[in-house]
Design a protein around this motif. Structure first.
Motif, PDB file in Angstrom:
ATOM      1  N   PHE A   1      46.672 -41.979 -45.602  1.00  5.18           N
ATOM      2  CA  PHE A   1      47.414 -41.404 -44.487  1.00  5.18           C
ATOM      3  C   PHE A   1      47.377 -42.342 -43.280  1.00  5.18           C
ATOM      4  O   PHE A   1      46.415 -43.093 -43.098  1.00  5.18           O
ATOM      5  CB  PHE A   1      46.790 -40.065 -44.050  1.00  5.18           C
TER       6      PHE A   1
ATOM      7  N   ASP B   1      46.218 -32.590 -48.917  1.00  8.80           N
ATOM      8  CA  ASP B   1      47.647 -32.917 -48.887  1.00  8.80           C
ATOM      9  C   ASP B   1      48.078 -33.436 -47.519  1.00  8.80           C
ATOM     10  O   ASP B   1      49.249 -33.771 -47.329  1.00  8.80           O
ATOM     11  CB  ASP B   1      48.483 -31.694 -49.257  1.00  8.80           C
TER      12      ASP B   1
ATOM     13  N   ALA C   1      41.387 -38.538 -57.368  1.00  8.59           N
ATOM     14  CA  ALA C   1      42.580 -38.825 -56.568  1.00  8.59           C
ATOM     15  C   ALA C   1      42.228 -39.603 -55.303  1.00  8.59           C
ATOM     16  O   ALA C   1      41.148 -39.455 -54.734  1.00  8.59           O
ATOM     17  CB  ALA C   1      43.277 -37.529 -56.187  1.00  8.59           C
TER      18      ALA C   1
ATOM     19  N   GLU D   1      51.809 -39.690 -44.994  1.00  5.96           N
ATOM     20  CA  GLU D   1      51.168 -40.217 -46.194  1.00  5.96           C
ATOM     21  C   GLU D   1      51.924 -41.437 -46.692  1.00  5.96           C
ATOM     22  O   GLU D   1      53.152 -41.505 -46.605  1.00  5.96           O
ATOM     23  CB  GLU D   1      51.135 -39.154 -47.285  1.00  5.96           C
TER      24      GLU D   1
ATOM     25  N   LYS E   1      56.452 -39.227 -47.764  1.00  4.04           N
ATOM     26  CA  LYS E   1      56.056 -40.477 -48.410  1.00  4.04           C
ATOM     27  C   LYS E   1      56.775 -41.573 -47.645  1.00  4.04           C
ATOM     28  O   LYS E   1      57.995 -41.600 -47.591  1.00  4.04           O
ATOM     29  CB  LYS E   1      56.472 -40.505 -49.880  1.00  4.04           C
TER      30      LYS E   1
ATOM     31  N   LYS F   1      52.570 -44.185 -49.930  1.00  3.19           N
ATOM     32  CA  LYS F   1      52.574 -44.340 -51.376  1.00  3.19           C
ATOM     33  C   LYS F   1      51.641 -45.496 -51.751  1.00  3.19           C
ATOM     34  O   LYS F   1      51.688 -46.568 -51.153  1.00  3.19           O
ATOM     35  CB  LYS F   1      53.994 -44.633 -51.844  1.00  3.19           C
TER      36      LYS F   1
ATOM     37  N   ARG G   1      44.160 -40.578 -51.572  1.00  2.00           N
ATOM     38  CA  ARG G   1      45.310 -40.392 -50.684  1.00  2.00           C
ATOM     39  C   ARG G   1      45.167 -41.369 -49.520  1.00  2.00           C
ATOM     40  O   ARG G   1      44.055 -41.663 -49.081  1.00  2.00           O
ATOM     41  CB  ARG G   1      45.368 -38.975 -50.131  1.00  2.00           C
TER      42      ARG G   1
END
Length: 127
Positions: free
Chosen positions: A61, A99, A57, A114, A4, A116, A59
């Motif tokens: 990156f 992930d 979700a 990744e 993170k 936050k 994400r």
């Protein structure tokens, strides 16, 4: 597990995309400019990001393959495998799960960086 990371020193939230502009099953590539003002010295950096919305979700990156640092896509917003279950690097066909972990290709076990994020007032925010 992917790290993170906080891409700026100020810790301020940075708007990335209106949530209405991102549908489940989609990816978006965006570039943002970060300006840090540390002790009166302005420092500017560009950050190239992948936003991946899957189910409920989202994400985010860094758009850089851990193999040699190239951006993943050849064409804008084209980051996913044909079945839309993994990110794919167009240079070496490395694939990454939700992930951000490389599951095949030249960098198995390595991860995308990744960032936050949070949802606020209809926006996806970095920070």
């Amino acid at each position: 597990m992917p790290s993170k990371d906080t891409p700026h020193k100020s810790g301020k939230l940075i708007p990335l995309i209106a949530l209405d502009n991102l549908k489940a099953g989609e990816t978006k590539g965006i570039e943002i400019e970060l300006v840090d003002d540390d002790n009166g010295i302005k420092e500017t950096a560009r950050l190239d990001l992948i936003i991946w919305h899957q189910g409920d979700a989202i994400r985010v990156f860094k758009n850089a393959c851990p193999h040699i640092g190239l951006p993943l896509e050849t064409f804008p917003d084209r980051f996913l495998t044909a079945d839309k279950n993994q990110l794919i690097c167009s240079a070496h066909a490395a694939t990454f799960n939700f992930d951000g972990i490389c599951i095949s290709g030249p960098c198995p076990g390595k991860s995308l960086t990744e960032y936050k994020t949070m949802r606020l007032d209809g926006w996806l925010m970095l920070g």
